[in-house]
Write a protein that holds these residues in place. Structure first.
Motif, PDB file in Angstrom:
ATOM      1  N   ASN A 104       0.817  -1.210   0.000  1.00 34.09           N
ATOM      2  CA  ASN A 104       0.000   0.000   0.000  1.00 34.09           C
ATOM      3  C   ASN A 104       0.855   1.267   0.000  1.00 34.09           C
ATOM      4  O   ASN A 104       1.882   1.341   0.671  1.00 34.09           O
ATOM      5  CB  ASN A 104      -0.917   0.003   1.224  1.00 34.09           C
ATOM      6  N   LYS A 105       0.383   2.268  -0.734  1.00 37.88           N
ATOM      7  CA  LYS A 105       1.084   3.549  -0.811  1.00 37.88           C
ATOM      8  C   LYS A 105       0.753   4.468   0.357  1.00 37.88           C
ATOM      9  O   LYS A 105       1.545   5.332   0.705  1.00 37.88           O
ATOM     10  CB  LYS A 105       0.723   4.259  -2.118  1.00 37.88           C
ATOM     11  N   ARG A 106      -0.434   4.312   0.937  1.00 40.39           N
ATOM     12  CA  ARG A 106      -0.892   5.261   1.955  1.00 40.39           C
ATOM     13  C   ARG A 106      -1.259   4.591   3.278  1.00 40.39           C
ATOM     14  O   ARG A 106      -1.845   5.225   4.140  1.00 40.39           O
ATOM     15  CB  ARG A 106      -2.106   6.046   1.428  1.00 40.39           C
ATOM     16  N   ILE A 107      -0.943   3.314   3.424  1.00 35.24           N
ATOM     17  CA  ILE A 107      -1.315   2.589   4.638  1.00 35.24           C
ATOM     18  C   ILE A 107      -0.065   1.993   5.280  1.00 35.24           C
ATOM     19  O   ILE A 107       0.667   1.233   4.646  1.00 35.24           O
ATOM     20  CB  ILE A 107      -2.326   1.465   4.333  1.00 35.24           C
ATOM     21  N   GLY A 108       0.173   2.355   6.534  1.00 36.85           N
ATOM     22  CA  GLY A 108       1.213   1.713   7.326  1.00 36.85           C
ATOM     23  C   GLY A 108       0.587   0.632   8.196  1.00 36.85           C
ATOM     24  O   GLY A 108      -0.620   0.636   8.447  1.00 36.85           O
ATOM     25  N   ILE A 109       1.399  -0.301   8.657  1.00 34.62           N
ATOM     26  CA  ILE A 109       0.878  -1.452   9.400  1.00 34.62           C
ATOM     27  C   ILE A 109       1.653  -1.620  10.701  1.00 34.62           C
ATOM     28  O   ILE A 109       2.883  -1.708  10.701  1.00 34.62           O
ATOM     29  CB  ILE A 109       0.978  -2.749   8.566  1.00 34.62           C
ATOM     30  N   TYR A 110       0.913  -1.668  11.812  1.00 32.87           N
ATOM     31  CA  TYR A 110       1.485  -2.018  13.110  1.00 32.87           C
ATOM     32  C   TYR A 110       1.250  -3.508  13.359  1.00 32.87           C
ATOM     33  O   TYR A 110       0.103  -3.958  13.425  1.00 32.87           O
ATOM     34  CB  TYR A 110       0.832  -1.208  14.228  1.00 32.87           C
ATOM     35  N   TYR A 111       2.325  -4.259  13.499  1.00 35.46           N
ATOM     36  CA  TYR A 111       2.236  -5.671  13.871  1.00 35.46           C
ATOM     37  C   TYR A 111       2.281  -5.734  15.401  1.00 35.46           C
ATOM     38  O   TYR A 111       3.348  -5.779  16.008  1.00 35.46           O
ATOM     39  CB  TYR A 111       3.384  -6.467  13.260  1.00 35.46           C
ATOM     40  N   LEU A 181      -3.034  -6.933  13.601  1.00 35.70           N
ATOM     41  CA  LEU A 181      -2.501  -5.736  12.964  1.00 35.70           C
ATOM     42  C   LEU A 181      -3.411  -4.542  13.191  1.00 35.70           C
ATOM     43  O   LEU A 181      -4.627  -4.677  13.324  1.00 35.70           O
ATOM     44  CB  LEU A 181      -2.350  -5.953  11.452  1.00 35.70           C
ATOM     45  N   ARG A 182      -2.793  -3.367  13.216  1.00 34.88           N
ATOM     46  CA  ARG A 182      -3.522  -2.106  13.124  1.00 34.88           C
ATOM     47  C   ARG A 182      -3.073  -1.393  11.858  1.00 34.88           C
ATOM     48  O   ARG A 182      -1.884  -1.378  11.535  1.00 34.88           O
ATOM     49  CB  ARG A 182      -3.257  -1.212  14.335  1.00 34.88           C
ATOM     50  N   LEU A 183      -4.028  -0.806  11.161  1.00 35.60           N
ATOM     51  CA  LEU A 183      -3.719  -0.085   9.936  1.00 35.60           C
ATOM     52  C   LEU A 183      -3.658   1.410  10.228  1.00 35.60           C
ATOM     53  O   LEU A 183      -4.557   1.962  10.867  1.00 35.60           O
ATOM     54  CB  LEU A 183      -4.782  -0.369   8.872  1.00 35.60           C
ATOM     55  N   LYS A 184      -2.615   2.047   9.754  1.00 35.15           N
ATOM     56  CA  LYS A 184      -2.462   3.489   9.929  1.00 35.15           C
ATOM     57  C   LYS A 184      -2.749   4.172   8.601  1.00 35.15           C
ATOM     58  O   LYS A 184      -2.013   4.000   7.626  1.00 35.15           O
ATOM     59  CB  LYS A 184      -1.049   3.830  10.401  1.00 35.15           C
ATOM     60  N   ILE A 185      -3.847   4.944   8.566  1.00 36.51           N
ATOM     61  CA  ILE A 185      -4.236   5.690   7.373  1.00 36.51           C
ATOM     62  C   ILE A 185      -4.181   7.167   7.725  1.00 36.51           C
ATOM     63  O   ILE A 185      -5.007   7.655   8.503  1.00 36.51           O
ATOM     64  CB  ILE A 185      -5.648   5.293   6.903  1.00 36.51           C
ATOM     65  N   TRP A 186      -3.188   7.867   7.191  1.00 37.07           N
ATOM     66  CA  TRP A 186      -2.916   9.246   7.574  1.00 37.07           C
ATOM     67  C   TRP A 186      -2.674   9.296   9.084  1.00 37.07           C
ATOM     68  O   TRP A 186      -1.738   8.702   9.575  1.00 37.07           O
ATOM     69  CB  TRP A 186      -4.036  10.178   7.115  1.00 37.07           C
ATOM     70  N   ILE A 187      -3.550   9.981   9.832  1.00 33.44           N
ATOM     71  CA  ILE A 187      -3.365  10.054  11.286  1.00 33.44           C
ATOM     72  C   ILE A 187      -4.274   9.074  12.021  1.00 33.44           C
ATOM     73  O   ILE A 187      -4.257   9.004  13.244  1.00 33.44           O
ATOM     74  CB  ILE A 187      -3.633  11.483  11.800  1.00 33.44           C
ATOM     75  N   PHE A 188      -5.052   8.301  11.271  1.00 31.86           N
ATOM     76  CA  PHE A 188      -6.022   7.403  11.883  1.00 31.86           C
ATOM     77  C   PHE A 188      -5.439   5.996  11.996  1.00 31.86           C
ATOM     78  O   PHE A 188      -4.720   5.533  11.116  1.00 31.86           O
ATOM     79  CB  PHE A 188      -7.317   7.370  11.065  1.00 31.86           C
TER      80      PHE A 188
END
Length: 225
Positions: A104-111, A181-188
């Motif tokens: 993903n280009k705009r999604i970070g992932i917290y494991y 997992l948690r998905l990080k979308i911008w500040i959310f």
């Protein structure tokens, strides 16, 4: 005289105009809509409008973000020990390198949670918890579980499968990685997605008990949500 009075009674009236009779409506019946029905109709229209607006917002966000699922493959494995005794006790030492790609280009992932398990002939023999980490956009991270120890195998067919595969020169081992997992979308940050990564490995039999059988795999793994 009587005829004159009769003529006056039957003649036309030339006095002042008679005002029309007033008609009155009941206040409660001035509208054709029942109050409860009108309220229900208004609420329905409001809820329908909100649902449509939210649907449009979700569609626009999805088109902008374009979320993609994880891709995983087993890059390599090192098998130092894999010996089954006559009492169905398995001595093992196995390291697996699994590459996980965030496309993903705009999604970070917290494991936040990573649990790895190893299975042989349907029986679990290895278990390891791995440290949490954050994976940025368009990056690949390595998950490297190490399974080492002794485990009593309870399956009825383990001994037969082991001897057959040892004769063929390869052991078939399944490695599963359970994640939260948690998905990080911008500040959310969105809670929680729980994919499971499953890799089926074909591992060469070590030549002796002191040698390590290292193999480059490049095996695609399944990712189930």
């Amino acid at each position: 005289m009587a005829d004159a009075k009769q003529a006056n009674l039957s003649g036309a009236y030339y006095g002042p105009p008679i005002p029309p009779q007033n008609t009155y409506r009941s206040v409660g019946r001035s509208s054709g809509c029942n109050p409860c029905a009108c309220l229900f109709c208004t609420l329905f229209k409001l809820i329908f409008s909100i649902v449509v607006i939210l649907g449009i917002i979700v569609l626009v966000v999805w088109l902008v973000i374009r979320p993609y699922g994880l891709k995983a493959h087993a890059e390599s494995a090192a098998l130092t020990q894999f010996a089954l005794s006559s009492s169905n006790t398995l001595d093992f030492n196995l390291t697996v390198d699994i590459a996980v790609r965030n496309r993903n280009k705009r999604i970070g992932i917290y494991y936040d949670y990573i649990e790895s398990q190893a299975f042989y002939d349907g029986d679990r023999f290895g278990f390891e918890l791995l440290p949490p980490f954050y994976q940025g956009h368009k990056t690949t991270s390595d998950i490297k579980p190490v399974f080492q120890g002794t485990q009593l195998m309870l399956g009825n067919s383990v001994s037969t499968t082991y001897n057959t595969e040892k004769g063929k020169g390869f052991y078939n081992v399944d490695v599963k990685v359970y994640t939260k997992l948690r998905l990080k979308i911008w500040i959310f940050k969105i809670h929680h997605v729980n994919p499971t990564i499953k890799c089926t490995l074909s591992l060469p039999v070590p030549s002796n008990t002191s040698s390590t059988s290292t193999v480059t795999l490049g095996t695609d793994c399944d990712v189930d949500y």
